[in-house]
Design a protein around this motif. Structure first.
Motif, mmCIF file in Angstrom:
data_model
loop_
_atom_site.group_PDB
_atom_site.id
_atom_site.type_symbol
_atom_site.label_atom_id
_atom_site.label_comp_id
_atom_site.label_asym_id
_atom_site.label_seq_id
_atom_site.Cartn_x
_atom_site.Cartn_y
_atom_site.Cartn_z
ATOM 1 N N ASN A 128 0.777 -1.359 -0.031
ATOM 2 C CA ASN A 128 -0.006 0.012 0.063
ATOM 3 C C ASN A 128 0.933 1.149 0.025
ATOM 4 O O ASN A 128 1.784 1.337 0.743
ATOM 5 C CB ASN A 128 -0.902 0.005 1.317
ATOM 6 C CG ASN A 128 -1.876 1.093 1.332
ATOM 7 O OD1 ASN A 128 -1.348 2.309 1.743
ATOM 8 N ND2 ASN A 128 -2.968 0.998 0.814
ATOM 9 N N ASP A 129 0.592 2.180 -0.738
ATOM 10 C CA ASP A 129 1.613 3.416 -1.052
ATOM 11 C C ASP A 129 1.640 4.112 0.469
ATOM 12 O O ASP A 129 2.661 4.636 0.722
ATOM 13 C CB ASP A 129 0.674 4.413 -1.989
ATOM 14 C CG ASP A 129 0.865 4.008 -3.571
ATOM 15 O OD1 ASP A 129 1.582 2.712 -3.455
ATOM 16 O OD2 ASP A 129 0.217 4.583 -4.325
ATOM 17 N N ALA A 130 0.470 4.268 1.048
ATOM 18 C CA ALA A 130 0.672 5.051 2.486
ATOM 19 C C ALA A 130 1.545 4.114 3.451
ATOM 20 O O ALA A 130 2.356 4.734 4.179
ATOM 21 C CB ALA A 130 -0.554 4.936 2.971
ATOM 22 N N ALA A 133 5.336 4.877 2.258
ATOM 23 C CA ALA A 133 5.484 6.342 2.605
ATOM 24 C C ALA A 133 5.798 6.202 4.120
ATOM 25 O O ALA A 133 6.869 7.039 4.442
ATOM 26 C CB ALA A 133 4.320 7.267 2.072
ATOM 27 N N ARG A 134 5.245 5.795 4.970
ATOM 28 C CA ARG A 134 5.314 5.619 6.475
ATOM 29 C C ARG A 134 6.539 5.096 6.626
ATOM 30 O O ARG A 134 7.426 5.508 7.548
ATOM 31 C CB ARG A 134 4.013 5.252 7.043
ATOM 32 C CG ARG A 134 4.119 5.190 8.643
ATOM 33 C CD ARG A 134 2.806 5.047 9.127
ATOM 34 N NE ARG A 134 2.329 3.724 8.716
ATOM 35 C CZ ARG A 134 1.437 3.646 8.153
ATOM 36 N NH1 ARG A 134 0.524 4.360 7.504
ATOM 37 N NH2 ARG A 134 0.768 2.304 7.814
ATOM 38 N N ARG A 135 6.742 3.786 6.113
ATOM 39 C CA ARG A 135 8.146 3.090 6.350
ATOM 40 C C ARG A 135 9.216 3.906 5.793
ATOM 41 O O ARG A 135 10.212 3.998 6.524
ATOM 42 C CB ARG A 135 8.120 1.762 5.425
ATOM 43 C CG ARG A 135 9.336 0.939 5.450
ATOM 44 C CD ARG A 135 9.309 -0.247 4.882
ATOM 45 N NE ARG A 135 8.142 -0.729 4.774
ATOM 46 C CZ ARG A 135 7.518 -1.475 3.721
ATOM 47 N NH1 ARG A 135 8.086 -1.357 2.409
ATOM 48 N NH2 ARG A 135 6.332 -2.191 3.796
ATOM 49 N N TYR A 136 9.424 4.873 4.811
ATOM 50 C CA TYR A 136 10.385 5.446 4.308
ATOM 51 C C TYR A 136 10.524 6.775 5.370
ATOM 52 O O TYR A 136 11.711 7.032 5.594
ATOM 53 C CB TYR A 136 10.182 6.276 2.851
ATOM 54 C CG TYR A 136 10.747 4.963 2.123
ATOM 55 C CD1 TYR A 136 11.962 5.441 1.129
ATOM 56 C CD2 TYR A 136 10.127 3.605 1.616
ATOM 57 C CE1 TYR A 136 12.343 4.200 0.022
ATOM 58 C CE2 TYR A 136 10.598 2.921 0.818
ATOM 59 C CZ TYR A 136 11.711 3.196 -0.223
ATOM 60 O OH TYR A 136 12.075 2.204 -0.990
ATOM 61 N N ALA A 137 9.563 7.463 5.647
ATOM 62 C CA ALA A 137 9.582 8.416 6.896
ATOM 63 C C ALA A 137 10.202 7.982 7.989
ATOM 64 O O ALA A 137 10.997 8.740 8.446
ATOM 65 C CB ALA A 137 8.275 9.020 6.826
ATOM 66 N N THR A 138 9.771 6.972 8.507
ATOM 67 C CA THR A 138 10.375 6.181 9.895
ATOM 68 C C THR A 138 11.775 5.979 9.513
ATOM 69 O O THR A 138 12.583 6.327 10.540
ATOM 70 C CB THR A 138 9.610 5.065 10.276
ATOM 71 O OG1 THR A 138 8.103 5.361 10.402
ATOM 72 C CG2 THR A 138 9.965 4.713 11.362
ATOM 73 N N GLN A 139 12.163 5.287 8.580
ATOM 74 C CA GLN A 139 13.673 5.189 8.294
ATOM 75 C C GLN A 139 14.571 6.294 8.161
ATOM 76 O O GLN A 139 15.505 6.378 8.763
ATOM 77 C CB GLN A 139 13.804 4.125 6.991
ATOM 78 C CG GLN A 139 13.176 2.662 7.332
ATOM 79 C CD GLN A 139 13.211 1.889 5.854
ATOM 80 O OE1 GLN A 139 13.294 2.549 4.718
ATOM 81 N NE2 GLN A 139 12.825 0.702 5.845
ATOM 82 N N ASN A 140 13.889 7.291 7.601
ATOM 83 C CA ASN A 140 14.780 8.606 7.475
ATOM 84 C C ASN A 140 14.826 9.327 8.638
ATOM 85 O O ASN A 140 15.907 9.726 8.816
ATOM 86 C CB ASN A 140 14.056 9.488 6.394
ATOM 87 C CG ASN A 140 14.278 8.958 4.921
ATOM 88 O OD1 ASN A 140 14.989 8.367 4.598
ATOM 89 N ND2 ASN A 140 13.267 9.303 4.156
#
Length: 359
Positions: A128-130, A133-140
């Motif tokens: 799922n796109d959301a 996006a949440r996974r990448y934001a958390t990793q960043n």
């Protein structure tokens, strides 16, 4: 228009528009920057006449380039961007401010094309796109925390990371969940290393840490260790950055510490350490005690015990083997030092930390 006026104009345009504006010479080298240092696109064409504005349309936004002329000679460029909206209007304002007339500017659009993709972005098994996006934001956010050496905030970031749904990743290699988990940890190790490198840690240090965890990852016996190893890696890299930031040791003591970190497994002598630090042994001993509150050999013993804990936590080796691995040549002395610094014997620690071997 004089260069001083151009520079003032660039400042004013940036303040009014909220868009970064830079003054460049004829080779596009930045002379003055007002705003964020966004990387410039590769302009395929540039203005060659007074009334021309080149607009490069990119995924970042629009970049506007206007020529700066002295008489009829092109001497540089005024470049604004990235601009997410109203770039045409900003181009007209740039032209009028620089040229001082109402003559309309000609705007030429240059679309910076994205390379053709050979990957199917509409694959039916995509997440799922959301969620992505949440996974990448958390990793960043975790990477920023490591780069800043923010050990106080790290537990919060690790807790957020542990909540990510990574179960799907364990099936990336069919019927080999442990192999998939190890692959993920290799990527995570690299991510943490890059974050620590941004925190100005020496590549030599990072290579040793990264290599250490590459071995630990490959030796991971079961999925039960995935979360623990993830937290340990992030904590280690973050603490390295924090230690560098908070390190107020003198150059001689730092040299001694670096030598100990690299050679703790050897039978170290004060003369050898002092030689590596380029200091007299008595002077180094005194400074080391003053700055660390420990003697050199107290520090070495404590560090060796810490390394022994690492071995015992991940590999069920005998206590004797571990003692010799970390630099102790006497098992009785190793047991005494281990209990002094951990409050328990190596055997008790080993039994409490023994990895769960899958049946």
């Amino acid at each position: 228009m004089q260069w001083t006026e151009i520079k003032t104009l660039a400042d004013d345009l940036a303040q009014i528009s909220g868009v970064s504006v830079r003054v460049c010479d004829g080779d596009l080298a930045t002379i003055q920057l007002s705003g964020d240092d966004a990387p410039l696109p590769v302009f395929r064409t540039l203005p060659t006449t007074r009334w021309q504005v080149e607009r490069a349309i990119t995924a970042q936004g629009d970049f506007l380039a206007l020529g700066i002329f002295s008489d009829q000679q092109l001497t540089g460029y005024l470049i604004a961007g990235p601009c997410e909206s109203e770039s045409r209007r900003l181009a007209r304002i740039m032209g009028r401010c620089v040229l001082g007339a109402t003559h309309p500017v000609t705007i030429h659009d240059d679309h910076i094309k994205v390379p053709r993709l050979t990957v199917d972005l509409a694959a039916t098994d995509s997440d799922n796109d959301a969620v992505v996006a949440r996974r990448y934001a958390t990793q960043n956010r975790l990477m920023v925390t490591i780069t800043q050496g923010d050990t106080a905030r790290l537990p919060e970031m690790l807790a957020a990371t542990s909540k990510l749904d990574i179960e799907a990743f364990f099936s990336r290699v069919p019927n080999r969940r442990l192999r998939s988990a190890k692959n993920i940890l290799y990527v995570f190790n690299t991510m943490c290393r890059i974050a620590a490198e941004r925190g100005n840690i020496s590549p030599v240090v990072l290579d040793r840490v990264s290599s250490h965890y590459a071995v630990e990852i490959e030796r991971m016996p079961s999925l039960d260790h995935h979360q623990r190893l993830t937290a340990e890696m992030a904590t280690q890299y973050c603490e390295i950055v924090a230690a560098r930031r908070d390190n107020h040791y003198s150059r001689k003591v730092n040299q001694a510490l670096q030598f100990i970190y690299r050679h703790y497994q050897a039978d170290l002598s004060l003369a050898e350490i002092a030689s590596a630090a380029q200091a007299a042994p008595t002077y180094l001993s005194r400074r080391f005690k003053q700055e660390t509150d420990e003697t050199i050999f107290e520090f070495i013993n404590r560090y060796r015990v810490r390394m022994a804990q690492q071995v015992l936590r991940h590999r069920p080796e005998s206590v004797t083997d571990v003692a010799f691995r970390v630099g102790f040549n006497n098992v009785t002395y190793f047991n005494r030092m281990f209990k002094r610094y951990t409050g328990m014997t190596p055997l008790a620690y080993l039994r409490g930390s023994e990895p769960t071997v899958p049946q």
